[in-house]
Design an enzyme around this catalytic site. Structure first.
Site, short mmCIF file in Angstrom:
data_model
loop_
_atom_site.label_atom_id
_atom_site.label_comp_id
_atom_site.label_asym_id
_atom_site.label_seq_id
_atom_site.Cartn_x
_atom_site.Cartn_y
_atom_site.Cartn_z
CG ASP A 220 -1.61 1.24 1.56
OD1 ASP A 220 -2.45 2.06 0.66
OD2 ASP A 220 -1.60 1.75 2.61
CG ASP B 51 -1.89 7.51 0.49
OD1 ASP B 51 -1.05 8.31 0.04
OD2 ASP B 51 -2.92 7.72 -0.28
CB THR C 205 -2.05 2.67 -3.70
OG1 THR C 205 -2.50 3.81 -3.05
CG2 THR C 205 -1.93 3.06 -5.22
MG LIG Z 1 -2.86 3.09 3.58
#
Ligand SMILES: [Mg+2]
Length: 224
Positions: A9, A11, A116
């Site tokens: 991922d 963020d 993502t």
């Molecule tokens: Mg995240």
């Protein structure tokens, strides 16, 4: 089945980008003369809605404001421009242990991927700011939010990453910071290592393969 690839991922996992996203949203509201300001507590609530456009739409509906889709698109585009400028200036360094893990994985011949819900332009800016010119060669597969029908917690981004890698879930491991991301990885059949972030420390990670404060404490030889 031996481990063949790591899927990350972005963020909160590669970098604590959410505070930069929040600053970019607030600057966008000022630019558009909207009397809105998202503080940390409110943004923590809004993060339950994944995707920038979806988050704007949800917030506007919640306060009874009408935003047509064209304006949402304009706000989102402006926010991404501001976000990119902040990130390019080094606003979100990689979290502890991330660079080491990437290096060790490459030394061991593992492939690297990204799954993502953020947009591709955001991913590229973050990677270039932190990994330099080699960023594009670092990850074999990058699946961003605009490329799949359903964002996390749906498994779409992970399923596409697995398909693009040409690997079964059992040969891969996912790295996440949130319950939404954990659910997405699990739904794709992946083992998921969670390093909770600023906004996700309170969430339930009981179904994770492993929960660590950060990736400096993770080893590829761990039996998970
Ligand atoms: Mg995240």
């Amino acid at each position: 089945m031996p481990l063949r690839a790591l899927i990350f991922d972005v963020d909160g996992t590669l970098a604590e980008t959410e505070e930069v996203h929040r600053a970019a949203f607030n600057a966008t509201f000022q630019d558009f003369s909207l009397p809105w300001h998202w503080d940390i507590a409110l943004y923590g609530q809004l993060l339950k809605i994944t995707g920038g456009k979806e988050r704007l739409r949800h917030y506007a509906q919640g306060i009874g404001a009408h935003l047509d889709e064209a304006l949402i698109a304009q706000l989102h585009a402006r926010k991404n421009t501001l976000y990119g400028a902040l990130i390019a200036r080094g606003g979100a360094p990689l979290r502890s242990g991330v660079m080491d893990l990437i290096s060790r994985a490459q030394q061991q011949g593992l492939r690297l991927a990204i799954a993502t819900t953020t947009s591709r332009v955001n991913v590229d800016v973050l990677l270039r700011a932190n990994l330099g010119a080699d960023a594009d060669r670092c990850f074999d597969v990058i699946v961003a939010g605009d490329e799949v029908a359903r964002k996390k917690p749906a498994p779409d981004a992970y399923l596409k990453a697995l398909a693009d890698l040409g690997l079964p879930a059992a040969a891969c491991m996912a790295f996440e910071d949130s319950a939404n991301g954990l659910a997405a990885g699990l739904a794709a059949g992946l083992r998921v290592v969670v390093t909770p972030g600023i906004y996700t420390q309170h969430e339930d990670f009981s179904k994770a393969a492993l929960v660590l404060p950060d990736l400096s404490q993770f080893s590829l030889s761990m039996d998970i």
